[in-house]
Design a protein around this motif. Sequence first.
Motif, PDB file in Angstrom:
ATOM      1  N   UNK A   6      -0.185   3.289  -9.956  1.00 21.40           N
ATOM      2  CA  UNK A   6      -0.551   3.889 -11.173  1.00 21.40           C
ATOM      3  C   UNK A   6      -0.806   3.354 -12.355  1.00 21.40           C
ATOM      4  N   UNK A   7       0.036   1.903 -12.236  1.00 21.21           N
ATOM      5  CA  UNK A   7      -0.488   1.188 -13.508  1.00 21.21           C
ATOM      6  C   UNK A   7      -1.580   0.513 -13.454  1.00 21.21           C
ATOM      7  N   UNK A   8      -2.306   0.587 -12.440  1.00 19.82           N
ATOM      8  CA  UNK A   8      -3.732  -0.102 -12.421  1.00 19.82           C
ATOM      9  C   UNK A   8      -3.687  -1.269 -11.841  1.00 19.82           C
ATOM     10  N   UNK A  19       0.724  -1.277  -0.002  1.00 17.07           N
ATOM     11  CA  UNK A  19      -0.050  -0.016   0.215  1.00 17.07           C
ATOM     12  C   UNK A  19       0.921   1.236   0.281  1.00 17.07           C
ATOM     13  N   UNK A  20       1.639   1.373   0.716  1.00 19.92           N
ATOM     14  CA  UNK A  20       2.866   2.577   0.940  1.00 19.92           C
ATOM     15  C   UNK A  20       4.014   2.475   0.213  1.00 19.92           C
ATOM     16  N   UNK A  60      -2.292  -8.529  -7.363  1.00 12.94           N
ATOM     17  CA  UNK A  60      -1.367  -8.393  -8.142  1.00 12.94           C
ATOM     18  C   UNK A  60      -0.022  -7.607  -7.664  1.00 12.94           C
ATOM     19  N   UNK A  61      -0.281  -6.589  -6.937  1.00  9.01           N
ATOM     20  CA  UNK A  61       0.883  -5.814  -6.400  1.00  9.01           C
ATOM     21  C   UNK A  61       1.648  -6.581  -5.105  1.00  9.01           C
TER      22      UNK A  61
END
Length: 238
Positions: A53-55, A45-46, A60-61
């Motif tokens: 920004x890539x959506x 998150x941080x 996924x992150x």
Amino acid sequence: MSQPGTLLVVSAHAADFVWRSGGAIALHSAQGWKVRVLCLTFGERGESARLWKEGKSLEDIKSVRRFEAEQAAAILGAEIRFFDVGDYPIDVTPELRNDLVQEIRENRPNIILTHTFVDPYNADHPRTAELVREARILAQAHGYPSEHPPIGAPQLYSFEPHQPEQCQFRVDLLLDITSVFEKKRQAMECMQAQEHLWMYYTDVAKRRGMQAGRNSGQDIVYAEAYQRVFPSVGGAFV
């Protein structure tokens, strides 16, 4: 350096251990130490703004950051475990505290590395440092419930924060990482989500290397800085 032992690194987010202690990890691993990295979160998150920004989705992150950290740990020669407790903020639960105590009891580190106790820019970092300090205390207590015996008194170091002048950071140790810096650089380059920090931490290592050379008279190119939490003990000055 002393005989091979165990180095434990507790990282609030998935990349912290690379920027701040990648050299120490690679150095100790090369000298036969067991090195274990504990990532409380993926920094999803941080510290993953580029991916947001890539959506990309949250899951996924987290997957991307896990993969990056696993690659980096493998290059540095460390085991790695992810607690996945969620960042910004990290909430210290009784379960998390106990998990860390049991990790310390089971692995019996000679040295523990983690964050500073002050960081006005990132509350997760001092929260992690306080958690580690408390877990070390509890791991020493004979009455704390565990299948593993109490530990002795492993030294605890804070690694250098991103803005040391704002974090009351005092340099007690300049660790020569010249021989393993290329591994640290390779590990940093695994952290694609934070590419903007590659050069920053290369410059930090060069600056600390220059300081280490001046303070030792040795030919040191790259170094990492650490602050000791507890006093050293011995029969001679070091």
